[in-house]
Design an enzyme around this catalytic site. Structure first.
Site, PDB file in Angstrom:
ATOM      1  N   ASN A   1      29.564 -25.656 -37.835  1.00 56.11           N
ATOM      2  CA  ASN A   1      28.312 -25.012 -38.380  1.00 56.11           C
ATOM      3  C   ASN A   1      28.690 -24.923 -39.889  1.00 56.11           C
ATOM      4  OD1 ASN A   1      29.714 -22.356 -38.758  1.00 56.11           O
ATOM      5  ND2 ASN A   1      30.202 -22.547 -36.647  1.00 56.11           N
TER       6      ASN A   1
ATOM      7  N   LYS B   1      24.840  -6.042 -30.090  1.00 48.35           N
ATOM      8  CA  LYS B   1      26.279  -6.467 -30.235  1.00 48.35           C
ATOM      9  C   LYS B   1      27.071  -5.228 -30.054  1.00 48.35           C
ATOM     10  CE  LYS B   1      25.172 -10.834 -32.336  1.00 48.35           C
ATOM     11  NZ  LYS B   1      25.510 -11.810 -33.351  1.00 48.35           N
TER      12      LYS B   1
ATOM     13  N   LYS C   1      30.012  -6.345 -27.280  1.00 44.71           N
ATOM     14  CA  LYS C   1      31.336  -6.803 -27.966  1.00 44.71           C
ATOM     15  C   LYS C   1      32.375  -5.642 -27.937  1.00 44.71           C
ATOM     16  CE  LYS C   1      29.303 -10.528 -30.414  1.00 44.71           C
ATOM     17  NZ  LYS C   1      29.970 -11.768 -30.167  1.00 44.71           N
TER      18      LYS C   1
ATOM     19  N   PRO D   1      35.393 -18.757 -25.522  1.00 48.80           N
ATOM     20  CA  PRO D   1      35.564 -17.175 -25.389  1.00 48.80           C
ATOM     21  C   PRO D   1      35.243 -16.392 -26.516  1.00 48.80           C
ATOM     22  CG  PRO D   1      37.678 -18.504 -26.186  1.00 48.80           C
ATOM     23  CD  PRO D   1      36.525 -19.483 -25.564  1.00 48.80           C
ATOM     24  N   ASP D   2      34.646 -15.383 -26.308  1.00 49.03           N
ATOM     25  CA  ASP D   2      34.016 -14.515 -27.436  1.00 49.03           C
ATOM     26  C   ASP D   2      35.190 -13.901 -28.023  1.00 49.03           C
ATOM     27  OD1 ASP D   2      32.923 -12.311 -29.061  1.00 49.03           O
ATOM     28  OD2 ASP D   2      31.180 -12.631 -28.127  1.00 49.03           O
ATOM     29  N   ILE D   3      35.680 -14.102 -29.329  1.00 49.95           N
ATOM     30  CA  ILE D   3      37.133 -13.833 -29.768  1.00 49.95           C
ATOM     31  C   ILE D   3      37.023 -12.383 -30.086  1.00 49.95           C
ATOM     32  CG2 ILE D   3      38.537 -14.246 -31.749  1.00 49.95           C
ATOM     33  CD1 ILE D   3      37.612 -17.133 -31.636  1.00 49.95           C
TER      34      ILE D   3
ATOM     35  N   LYS E   1      36.795 -43.388 -30.069  1.00 46.72           N
ATOM     36  CA  LYS E   1      35.085 -42.919 -30.844  1.00 46.72           C
ATOM     37  C   LYS E   1      34.401 -43.361 -29.673  1.00 46.72           C
ATOM     38  CE  LYS E   1      32.914 -44.232 -34.959  1.00 46.72           C
ATOM     39  NZ  LYS E   1      33.112 -45.205 -36.132  1.00 46.72           N
TER      40      LYS E   1
ATOM     41  N   PHE F   1      30.685  -9.511 -36.941  1.00 47.58           N
ATOM     42  CA  PHE F   1      29.400  -9.761 -37.919  1.00 47.58           C
ATOM     43  C   PHE F   1      28.199 -10.284 -37.122  1.00 47.58           C
ATOM     44  CE2 PHE F   1      30.594  -9.834 -42.287  1.00 47.58           C
ATOM     45  CZ  PHE F   1      31.918  -9.293 -42.117  1.00 47.58           C
TER      46      PHE F   1
HETATM   47  O1  C5P Z   1      27.626 -13.404 -30.325  1.00 47.71           O
HETATM   48  P1  C5P Z   1      27.570 -13.864 -31.941  1.00 47.71           P
HETATM   49  O2  C5P Z   1      28.154 -15.281 -32.233  1.00 47.71           O
HETATM   50  O3  C5P Z   1      26.174 -13.683 -32.211  1.00 47.71           O
HETATM   51  O4  C5P Z   1      28.268 -12.705 -32.581  1.00 47.71           O
HETATM   52  C1  C5P Z   1      28.883 -12.897 -33.940  1.00 47.71           C
HETATM   53  C2  C5P Z   1      30.018 -12.218 -33.990  1.00 47.71           C
HETATM   54  O5  C5P Z   1      31.021 -12.351 -32.941  1.00 47.71           O
HETATM   55  C3  C5P Z   1      31.043 -12.691 -35.309  1.00 47.71           C
HETATM   56  O6  C5P Z   1      31.681 -11.502 -35.664  1.00 47.71           O
HETATM   57  C4  C5P Z   1      31.966 -13.612 -34.937  1.00 47.71           C
HETATM   58  O7  C5P Z   1      32.960 -13.856 -35.592  1.00 47.71           O
HETATM   59  C5  C5P Z   1      32.150 -13.150 -33.461  1.00 47.71           C
HETATM   60  N1  C5P Z   1      32.252 -14.227 -32.304  1.00 47.71           N
HETATM   61  C6  C5P Z   1      33.767 -14.298 -31.733  1.00 47.71           C
HETATM   62  N2  C5P Z   1      33.540 -15.341 -30.634  1.00 47.71           N
HETATM   63  C7  C5P Z   1      32.671 -16.171 -30.595  1.00 47.71           C
HETATM   64  C8  C5P Z   1      31.315 -16.115 -31.101  1.00 47.71           C
HETATM   65  C9  C5P Z   1      31.292 -15.014 -31.971  1.00 47.71           C
HETATM   66  O8  C5P Z   1      34.527 -13.810 -32.360  1.00 47.71           O
HETATM   67  N3  C5P Z   1      32.768 -17.045 -29.583  1.00 47.71           N
END
Ligand code: C5P
Length: 393
Positions: free
Chosen positions: A206, A334, A338, A301-303, A285, A320
């Site tokens: 991105n 969120k 989260k 994973p959602d870090i 490739k 964020f």
């Molecule tokens: O879920 P979303 O991407 O909208 O949330 C954004 C926030 O979650 C940011 O703080 C981003 O660093 C964190 N994030 C994360 N792991 C992911 C997706 C988002 O830590 N896989």
């Protein structure tokens, strides 16, 4: 007592550095003055020595103490370096790392909080090189005390007049006051994009530049914190005082951040983590000749959510929300999804503050308040965010 190194360069306004020195001394600071050669033509070093009771440096070979290296000693002992007035010449040198006189050598040997108050002819101030240097110095963490508009010494009218003495003194004292607010604390920051490989040459990613995470790291360092910056691939210059952990994929970022979360007091999820990654890595490739590929994705994973679960109970976790509109509903959601203390929302559809831009404007959403930062360079927003999220010592 705090030590201020006052750098004075050769603008006509340099006589006002005498008042800046005296006012800082009235506020319990030890002031050591370092003049450029041009400044020493306007105001004698003897005047500053008499005013401050300290030796004054001009030449790179000035050594008030025999056998010592004054530029290193002064850099080590300074709690803040304030350059006022700062000419176009000194700004351009500071931005590019010159060390060809005592002031620039000292500045290069110093990595603490810095205040810069420019003063010059309005055309020199508006010059693209000067503006680029100022932006670079500010992005690296210096507080800028912006010059005023009005009549300047050369007879022109425009922006370039040195800011009021009191504003420069207040900025210096403000930087000193905040410089210890995070001493003993560890700040963990995830930053930048992630790259999720599709094959050996392509990836999903991105537009994140990593500038917000870098600004947070600098601001936290300036406040005395130990900083761990877990960063995806970025060209943004990162602060050398932070522990840098370079990663590529979301899974690598998770593993790296998890190994530091246990010691952290403040945790910021500034990374733009890819929500998905290709289910399979194709080695080599993928070829056009083999037809249109289908790339199956899996959820990453959602870090920040994982960090929030693993963080010490006393830690504050801030996510964020880069959203394509000003609506705060997603940020509010969120908070719960989260399990974080706060969410910093920014509207990335606004070109001035979106991805890759140097400025930002954040709305911090917690369970009991919603507050908005100024629209300002990311370093200013970073300090604002730390003020909003740091518990008083
Ligand atoms: O879920 P979303 O991407 O909208 O949330 C954004 C926030 O979650 C940011 O703080 C981003 O660093 C964190 N994030 C994360 N792991 C992911 C997706 C988002 O830590 N896989």
């Amino acid at each position: 007592m705090k030590t201020v190194v006052l750098g004075v360069s050769g603008s006509v306004a340099c006589y006002r550095a005498c008042d800046i020195a005296r006012e800082l001394m009235r506020n319990d600071c030890r002031v050591r003055v370092c003049l450029t050669h041009a400044a020493s033509k306007f105001v004698s070093p003897s005047l500053f020595e008499a005013l401050t009771g300290q030796p004054c440096l001009v030449s790179a070979f000035d050594e008030p103490e025999q056998g010592r290296m004054a530029h290193i000693d002064w850099a080590r002992e300074a709690d803040v370096v304030t350059v006022a007035p700062a000419t176009a010449n000194i700004l351009n040198k500071l931005a590019n790392g010159y060390a060809d006189d005592m002031l620039t050598t000292l500045a290069l040997a110093y990595d603490g909080p810095t205040v810069v108050a420019p003063a010059m002819n309005p055309t020199m101030f508006g010059n693209e090189t000067t503006q680029a240097s100022l932006r670079a110095i500010e992005a690296r963490g210096a507080s800028i005390v912006w010059p005023q508009s009005g009549d300047v010494a050369c007879g022109e009218n425009g922006q370039g007049k040195l800011a009021a003495v009191q504003d420069i003194v207040d900025a210096t004292l403000g930087v000193l006051a905040r410089s210890k607010t995070l001493v003993g604390k560890t700040v963990l920051i995830t930053s930048g994009p992630t790259q999720e490989p599709i094959d050996d040459v392509r990836f999903l990613s991105n537009r994140s530049s990593g500038k917000m995470g870098a600004a947070l790291a600098r601001a936290a360092l300036d406040r005395g914190a130990s900083v761990v910056l877990v960063t995806g691939p970025t060209n943004t210059v990162l602060p050398s005082g932070a522990t840098l952990v370079w990663v590529r994929t979301a899974r690598e970022m998770l593993a790296a951040a998890m190994s530091h979360v246990g010691n952290s007091d403040l945790i910021f999820g500034a990374a733009a983590v890819s929500d998905f990654s290709p289910a399979m890595l194709v080695s080599g490739k993928i070829r056009k000749a083999d037809g249109l590929p289908t790339v199956a994705l899996v959820v990453n994973p959602d870090i920040i959510a994982e960090l929030a679960k693993a963080a010490p109970a006393s830690a504050r976790v801030i996510a964020f929300a880069a959203e394509p509109n000003p609506d705060l509903e997603v940020a509010r959601r969120k908070l719960e999804e989260k399990g974080v203390y706060a969410v910093a929302h920014n509207d990335v559809s606004d070109a001035g503050i979106g991805f890759e831009s140097d400025d930002n404007e954040l709305t911090l959403v917690t369970r009991d308040r919603e507050v908005r930062s100024p629209r300002a360079p990311k370093i200013v927003c970073a300090h604002w965010l730390l003020e909003q999220t740091t518990l008083p010592n």
